[in-house]
Design a protein around this motif. Structure first.
Motif, PDB file in Angstrom:
ATOM      1  N   THR A  74      -2.477   8.281   0.713  1.00 12.43           N
ATOM      2  CA  THR A  74      -1.566   9.346   1.136  1.00 12.43           C
ATOM      3  C   THR A  74      -2.104  10.059   2.378  1.00 12.43           C
ATOM      4  OG1 THR A  74      -0.777   9.668  -1.134  1.00 12.43           O
ATOM      5  CG2 THR A  74      -0.440  11.484   0.412  1.00 12.43           C
ATOM      6  N   ALA A 114       3.918   8.673   1.543  1.00 13.44           N
ATOM      7  CA  ALA A 114       3.493   9.420   0.350  1.00 13.44           C
ATOM      8  C   ALA A 114       4.513   9.371  -0.777  1.00 13.44           C
ATOM      9  CB  ALA A 114       3.199  10.869   0.730  1.00 13.44           C
ATOM     10  N   LYS A 156      -4.761   6.470  -4.565  1.00  5.68           N
ATOM     11  CA  LYS A 156      -3.476   7.065  -4.162  1.00  5.68           C
ATOM     12  C   LYS A 156      -3.702   8.213  -3.179  1.00  5.68           C
ATOM     13  CE  LYS A 156       0.511   9.581  -6.024  1.00  5.68           C
ATOM     14  NZ  LYS A 156       1.134  10.189  -7.220  1.00  5.68           N
ATOM     15  N   THR A 157      -4.690   9.047  -3.453  1.00 10.07           N
ATOM     16  CA  THR A 157      -4.995  10.179  -2.571  1.00 10.07           C
ATOM     17  C   THR A 157      -5.443   9.697  -1.197  1.00 10.07           C
ATOM     18  OG1 THR A 157      -5.611  11.576  -4.447  1.00 10.07           O
ATOM     19  CG2 THR A 157      -6.452  12.215  -2.283  1.00 10.07           C
ATOM     20  N   PRO A 182       0.585   9.273   5.566  1.00  7.40           N
ATOM     21  CA  PRO A 182       1.406  10.353   4.977  1.00  7.40           C
ATOM     22  C   PRO A 182       2.893  10.037   4.942  1.00  7.40           C
ATOM     23  CG  PRO A 182       0.521  10.982   7.139  1.00  7.40           C
ATOM     24  CD  PRO A 182      -0.188   9.741   6.733  1.00  7.40           C
TER      25      PRO A 182
END
Length: 369
Positions: free
Chosen positions: A149, A156, A145-146, A153
């Protein structure tokens, strides 16, 4: 809810030998089917009929080929049908077309790694188009997930984490373990450079010097690169490592290999989004020695159910962990019990399906389900 899950075009559901994405699809579908209508669309295979029902899951198989040809056949099958949710696994390129076809459905993109949102399999523009079209993007770990993101972005707000699970009734400690003098280490995964088998082979050689017990290594996994497989066997012989290469073991039998080992080692050298084999190892009651990388850090708790290796490119770091468990039977026994307990508490397919169902019922939910 009426849920359709679109599998990738490469491996059938259920998988004949192995395939973590396809294993995941069927396991989640079985759980969702207990309360929802679930259809899985998969590639055809000579061993399977065009339609079969498995534990309440309706599996339809269409002709495969290129991703574009497969998608066209999937769309043809879906034509005229109605679904509340369309889940696309690991194929962002499929999403825009399917969202356009089902504008009123929740269309989710379930990503199991960065592979299909990265070159050479996807340009940033093509991957971004899939991310934009999806109503939800499911990542199988906080780490993935990071990463998603950071890379996308703009998406997100719709990326959610849903951990994978394991069949704890199948992956469980052996009913009666035969005592043995040697410590049996297990590596399970594809024989490709990123999985780090050379690091493990060198680590076992180093560990032999300080281990109070003989060390055995079992390697379960195949490769399309026969030369690489031969090079790994040659390296084990050159290093004097007692290694047994099993080749590809069908997933329906792999639990037997797990039950016959003492410690699981995962020396991955590149980002692992989740690492399903590590959860399967914990469920079997095996401590896991693993690279401290990606989603693995969400599964293995250092000095509790295994050991995380920060210097994972260095064989000596793995050797030190192997020696510690080989020379301390009490610690090994404690970690074995803790591994099973942690897995039962944190990772199950039932929990995975419940989190997904909550997200699909309320796609605008803020935060993870």
């Amino acid at each position: 809810m009426r849920i359709a899950i679109i599998a990738p075009e490469q491996i059938p559901v259920p998988p004949i030998l192995g395939g973590s994405v396809e294993i995941t699809i069927l396991a989640i579908a079985k759980e969702l089917a207990k309360q929802h209508s679930v259809t899985v669309i998969s590639r055809s295979h000579r061993r399977y009929p065009a339609y079969s029902a498995v534990s309440g899951v309706h599996i339809y198989r269409v002709a495969t080929g290129s991703p574009e040809k497969y998608l066209a056949n999937v769309r043809s099958f879906l034509q005229g049908k109605s679904f509340d949710v369309i889940q696309v696994d690991n194929r962002p390129k499929f999403v825009p077309s399917l969202k356009k076809m089902f504008p009123n459905a929740v269309v989710s993109l379930f990503l199991h790694s960065l592979t299909f949102v990265s070159p050479p399999l996807a340009t940033r523009e093509a991957a971004g188009a899939g991310m934009r079209s999806a109503d939800l993007v499911i990542a199988n770990s906080e780490s993935l997930k990071t990463q998603l993101t950071k890379r996308f972005p703009f998406a997100a707000a719709k990326i959610r984490k849903v951990w994978l699970g394991v069949d704890t009734s199948r992956f469980k400690p052996a009913a009666s373990a035969k005592p043995r003098r040697a410590l049996r280490l297990l590596f399970a995964g594809r024989l490709i450079p990123r999985k780090g088998l050379p690091v493990l082979l060198r680590a076992v050689k180093l560990a032999k010097r300080a281990s109070a017990r003989p060390l055995e290594l079992v390697v379960a996994g195949g490769t399309k690169n026969a030369a690489y497989s031969r090079s790994m066997r040659a390296l084990s012989q050159k290093l004097g490592v007692n290694a047994r290469f099993l080749g590809t073991v069908p997933h329906r039998r792999i639990q037997q290999v797990f039950q016959d080992a003492d410690v699981f080692v995962c020396p991955s050298q590149l980002h692992e989004a989740f690492g399903l084999v590590n959860v399967e190892a914990l469920a079997t009651g095996m401590p896991v020695i693993a690279s401290s990388i990606g989603g693995i850090k969400e599964i293995v708790v250092h000095n509790r159910n295994g050991m995380l290796i920060a210097r994972y490119k260095q064989p000596q770091a793995f050797a030190d962990a192997i020696v510690r468990l080989a020379n301390d039977r009490s610690l090994l026994g404690t970690m074995k019990l803790q591994a099973r307990m942690d897995c039962m508490e944190r990772f199950s397919w039932s929990a995975t399906a419940k989190r997904l169902a909550r997200l699909y019922a309320s796609p605008n939910l803020h935060g993870d389900a």
